[in-house]
Design an enzyme around this catalytic site. Structure first.
Site, PDB file in Angstrom:
ATOM      1  N   CYS A  27      -5.759   5.119  -2.328  1.00 30.82           N
ATOM      2  CA  CYS A  27      -6.896   6.015  -2.549  1.00 30.82           C
ATOM      3  C   CYS A  27      -7.222   6.805  -1.285  1.00 30.82           C
ATOM      4  O   CYS A  27      -6.377   7.553  -0.806  1.00 30.82           O
ATOM      5  CB  CYS A  27      -8.083   5.207  -3.085  1.00 30.82           C
ATOM      6  SG  CYS A  27      -9.395   6.218  -3.785  1.00 30.82           S
TER       7      CYS A  27
ATOM      8  N   HIS B 242      -5.577   3.013  -8.044  1.00 31.52           N
ATOM      9  CA  HIS B 242      -5.835   1.663  -7.541  1.00 31.52           C
ATOM     10  C   HIS B 242      -4.940   0.661  -8.255  1.00 31.52           C
ATOM     11  O   HIS B 242      -5.295   0.188  -9.336  1.00 31.52           O
ATOM     12  CB  HIS B 242      -7.309   1.296  -7.766  1.00 31.52           C
ATOM     13  CG  HIS B 242      -8.225   2.019  -6.842  1.00 31.52           C
ATOM     14  ND1 HIS B 242      -8.540   1.555  -5.588  1.00 31.52           N
ATOM     15  CD2 HIS B 242      -8.868   3.197  -6.975  1.00 31.52           C
ATOM     16  CE1 HIS B 242      -9.348   2.404  -4.988  1.00 31.52           C
ATOM     17  NE2 HIS B 242      -9.563   3.417  -5.806  1.00 31.52           N
TER      18      HIS B 242
ATOM     19  N   GLU C  97      -4.542  -2.354  -7.639  1.00 31.38           N
ATOM     20  CA  GLU C  97      -5.250  -3.644  -7.738  1.00 31.38           C
ATOM     21  C   GLU C  97      -6.216  -3.685  -8.916  1.00 31.38           C
ATOM     22  O   GLU C  97      -6.744  -4.731  -9.256  1.00 31.38           O
ATOM     23  CB  GLU C  97      -5.972  -3.941  -6.416  1.00 31.38           C
ATOM     24  CG  GLU C  97      -7.260  -3.167  -6.136  1.00 31.38           C
ATOM     25  CD  GLU C  97      -7.073  -1.745  -5.615  1.00 31.38           C
ATOM     26  OE1 GLU C  97      -5.940  -1.208  -5.694  1.00 31.38           O
ATOM     27  OE2 GLU C  97      -8.067  -1.154  -5.139  1.00 31.38           O
TER      28      GLU C  97
END
Lengths: 197, 251
Positions: free
Chosen positions: A77, A175, A177
């Site tokens: 990001c 993202h 994650e």
């Protein structure tokens, strides 16, 4: 394998730590230059405002350490954006790894872009085994335009680079994650990238 | 292409999930971490945890729950309910929440939105607005819809956008619990008023309501609770149907 998440006070890094934990690997948070230099894999996260985050990096001297790293580095990001030449956000000078200038989304679209967008034109080991057009979660108002270093593209009003690579440096706008199983696969690919170190 | 999002909301009281019907008559509906895991593996794009506890320990109980959820699921989630300070937000984000949602505290102290957006970034600040129509005007309500203000919904939406909110979660009190569909006319107007993403809430009863909220209501995301909790609608079936209707979804 030693995985270090660079902790410079920018954003939600707990989620990245947990994502690795779910994969059965431990990642440590650190702002120590020594520890970062010695790591096998480095995650450079970032959430928030570009000039503020860059200031923090400068204060700790990490802005001069990061570009010299030789092991695989993954910017996520804002982390990816700070590895670019510059960002329109706060007219910030970046670390100049990726030869591209980050711009703000404009036109008849909602800003920030929030949600799941698909990634296409996948290149690089980072996306090994990932089918074209899988959905990844993103939250951002600024983007890297298409460029020679793009290894994934997405569409939001325009086509933009949703992932970048130059040598050992990787950057993803989304993202991983927070992107369910496909995101976890990308993180796992990052750990499996062949590297000299 | 950016997908339209399906969001499940879990009402939380003292660390447990409940489901309010028209914001009243709560009943226990399970372990929130297990529910979160189930939804994250069964097609939900995002989750919202709305804390309605009123105990002194609520802050800690909620922070503990957020940590457990962040450890378990790999999709984004928002936490709301009783958040009224920078410290509240700091703890929740630090424990792994992706976004926080403000409601009453933002109306009482609009500067809080500005302050939070500057400190943590707009991307993690959701402002929830509960409103209902009074004499043909959409009026913002507080405390889960119990208390009317004098604030016009559309004025307030513009103000929260200007103050740096990253998203608006709009609940129509007139539609919530009715299962007759979302407030599509108000939603369309909202989407003309603001440029930040809009989450529609209140009124989901069947799959066609979701098709309508995206087609007619121009919503970016739709939130529902009971239709998912009581398995009246499966998110995966819902998404297949949305896709069949040419609405972009993550499947």
């Amino acid at each position: 394998m030693k995985i270090v998440i660079i902790d410079y006070g920018a954003g939600n890094i707990q989620s990245i730590k947990f994502a690795f934990k779910r994969m059965g690997v431990e990642a440590i948070l650190s702002d120590s230059k020594e520890e970062i230099r010695q790591a096998d894999r480095i995650i450079f996260p970032g959430v928030g405002e570009a000039s503020y985050a860059m200031q923090k990096l400068k204060k700790s001297g990490l802005d001069t350490v990061i570009p010299t790293l030789s092991q695989p580095v993954l910017g996520i990001c804002l982390g990816m954006q700070l590895l670019c030449n510059s960002s329109k956000e706060g007219n910030t000078q970046g670390m100049g790894i990726f030869n591209v200038d980050v711009k703000k989304f404009e036109g008849n679209i909602k800003v920030p872009q929030i949600g799941w967008n698909n990634i296409s034109n996948l290149k690089s080991q980072l996306f090994e085994g990932i089918p074209e057009n899988e959905f990844m979660y993103s939250v951002h108002s600024f983007y890297a335009p298409l460029c020679a270093e793009a290894i994934a593209t997405s569409e939001y009003g325009i086509q933009y680079a949703s992932a970048l690579q130059k040598n050992n440096f990787y950057g993803v706008q989304f993202h991983p994650e927070k992107s369910s199983k496909v995101g976890a696969q990308i993180l796992s690919n990052f750990l499996n990238i062949n590297s000299k170190k | 292409m950016l997908a339209k999002r399906i969001i499940t909301c879990l009402d939380i009281k003292d660390g447990r999930a409940v489901k309010g019907i028209n914001f009243l008559n709560l009943r226990d509906a399970g372990n929130p971490v297990e529910m979160a895991k189930f939804y994250s593996e069964n097609g939900a794009d995002e989750l919202v945890f709305l804390d309605i506890s009123a105990t002194e320990e609520r802050r800690k109980t909620l922070a503990d729950l957020v940590l457990k959820v962040a450890e378990t699921i790999s999709i984004p989630f928002t936490v709301g309910g009783g958040i009224s300070s920078v410290e509240d937000v700091e703890i929740l984000l630090k424990n792994g929440a992706d976004k926080v949602s403000l409601n009453t505290s933002a109306v009482k102290n609009p500067k809080l939105i500005t302050e939070l957006a500057a400190k943590f970034g707009s991307q993690c600040i959701v402002v929830a607005i509960d409103a209902k129509q009074l004499h043909d005007e959409w009026i913002v309500h507080l405390l889960g819809g119990k208390v009317a203000t004098k604030i016009n919904l559309f004025h307030w939406a513009r103000e929260v956008e200007n103050r740096g909110a990253g998203e608006i979660l709009f609940t129509s009190m007139d539609h919530d619990g009715t299962k007759n569909g979302f407030a599509n006319i108000a939603l369309t107007k909202l989407s003309e008023e603001v440029k930040i993403p809009l989450i529609a809430s209140g009124g989901a009863g069947n799959i066609n309501h979701f098709v309508d909220v995206f087609d007619e209501g121009k919503a970016d995301a739709a939130l529902a609770a009971s239709v998912f909790h009581y398995k009246e609608i499966s998110i995966l079936e819902l998404k297949s149907e949305l896709k069949r209707n040419q609405i972009p979804v993550r499947l």
